[in-house]
Design an enzyme around this catalytic site. Sequence first.
Site, PDB file in Angstrom:
ATOM      1  N   LYS A  12      33.178  50.950  43.509  1.00  0.00           N
ATOM      2  CA  LYS A  12      33.693  49.700  44.078  1.00  0.00           C
ATOM      3  C   LYS A  12      32.662  49.091  45.010  1.00  0.00           C
ATOM      4  O   LYS A  12      32.189  49.745  45.942  1.00  0.00           O
ATOM      5  CB  LYS A  12      34.985  49.942  44.850  1.00  0.00           C
ATOM      6  CG  LYS A  12      35.584  48.658  45.447  1.00  0.00           C
ATOM      7  CD  LYS A  12      36.916  48.916  46.114  1.00  0.00           C
ATOM      8  CE  LYS A  12      36.781  49.420  47.531  1.00  0.00           C
ATOM      9  NZ  LYS A  12      36.354  48.345  48.471  1.00  0.00           N
ATOM     10  N   LYS A  32      38.105  39.996  46.481  1.00  0.00           N
ATOM     11  CA  LYS A  32      39.418  39.440  46.839  1.00  0.00           C
ATOM     12  C   LYS A  32      39.399  37.906  46.902  1.00  0.00           C
ATOM     13  O   LYS A  32      39.690  37.304  47.938  1.00  0.00           O
ATOM     14  CB  LYS A  32      39.900  40.011  48.176  1.00  0.00           C
ATOM     15  CG  LYS A  32      40.054  41.526  48.186  1.00  0.00           C
ATOM     16  CD  LYS A  32      40.548  42.020  49.536  1.00  0.00           C
ATOM     17  CE  LYS A  32      40.741  43.517  49.562  1.00  0.00           C
ATOM     18  NZ  LYS A  32      39.457  44.265  49.511  1.00  0.00           N
ATOM     19  N   ILE A  62      41.413  27.642  46.568  1.00  0.00           N
ATOM     20  CA  ILE A  62      42.106  26.709  45.690  1.00  0.00           C
ATOM     21  C   ILE A  62      41.844  27.121  44.240  1.00  0.00           C
ATOM     22  O   ILE A  62      40.846  27.791  43.940  1.00  0.00           O
ATOM     23  CB  ILE A  62      41.673  25.254  45.940  1.00  0.00           C
ATOM     24  CG1 ILE A  62      40.175  25.078  45.644  1.00  0.00           C
ATOM     25  CG2 ILE A  62      41.996  24.840  47.371  1.00  0.00           C
ATOM     26  CD1 ILE A  62      39.713  23.633  45.708  1.00  0.00           C
TER      27      ILE A  62
END
EC number: 4.1.1.23
Length: 238
Positions: free
Chosen positions: A35, A64, A68
């Site tokens: 990760k 993450k 918009i």
Amino acid sequence: MIKGKEKLIVAIDTNEFDKAKELIDKLEDSVDIFKVGLEQYVSTRGKTVDYLKEKGKKIFLDLKFHDIPNTMESAVRAAVRDNVWLMTIHVSDMEGMRRCALAAKEEAAKLNIEKPLIVGVTVLTSLSNQDLADIGCNLNTEELAIKRAKLAKESGIDGVVCSAQEVHKIVEACGNDFITVCPGIRPASSEVGDQKRVVTPADAIKRGAHYLVVGRPITQAQNPNESATSIVAEIENA
């Protein structure tokens, strides 16, 4: 039989490329999935992602995305072009999530590559019920995670990031095929650190988690390879 290496994701929790490279090399034989989080990605300008690709490792790009719909869609397309295996977005508005799901399919088809998985962040494992109350949320962490997981499934993304403490409820609500990625995993002998909702690897697998994210118990161990191998064994013996 469960293959532990296919379930374990190691979080690279250093912001220095040389240290990340050293860690990846140490774990080359015992870990297949790594990760890369926000701090690591920004501080190294993505060099660690490139190195993982050179090593043939699967990349969980944990940035993450939360913006918009247009911006999220563009970010997802860029991540697909970077050939990551899994990426995170925040569970947010339905349109944004749907567009992310569609963008990943379209971009992967255009490039003739396997579509990466998209999972939505439900409730950060550092948050407690009191933390939610402080920001005006009248649901507890489990209730909010389940509600957001249902929205994520309806939107068409592949799964969610959630605490292993509520993963069994999410599996019940969304089905076994809906992917669950669980951070905050700590072997029984490890320190909890800043995570408030933690579960052991064996317990997380028993509760239905598909993938487990482990950081410091491996990366800060005296022998990271030995620690990773031990956790893989714990997963397989769950």
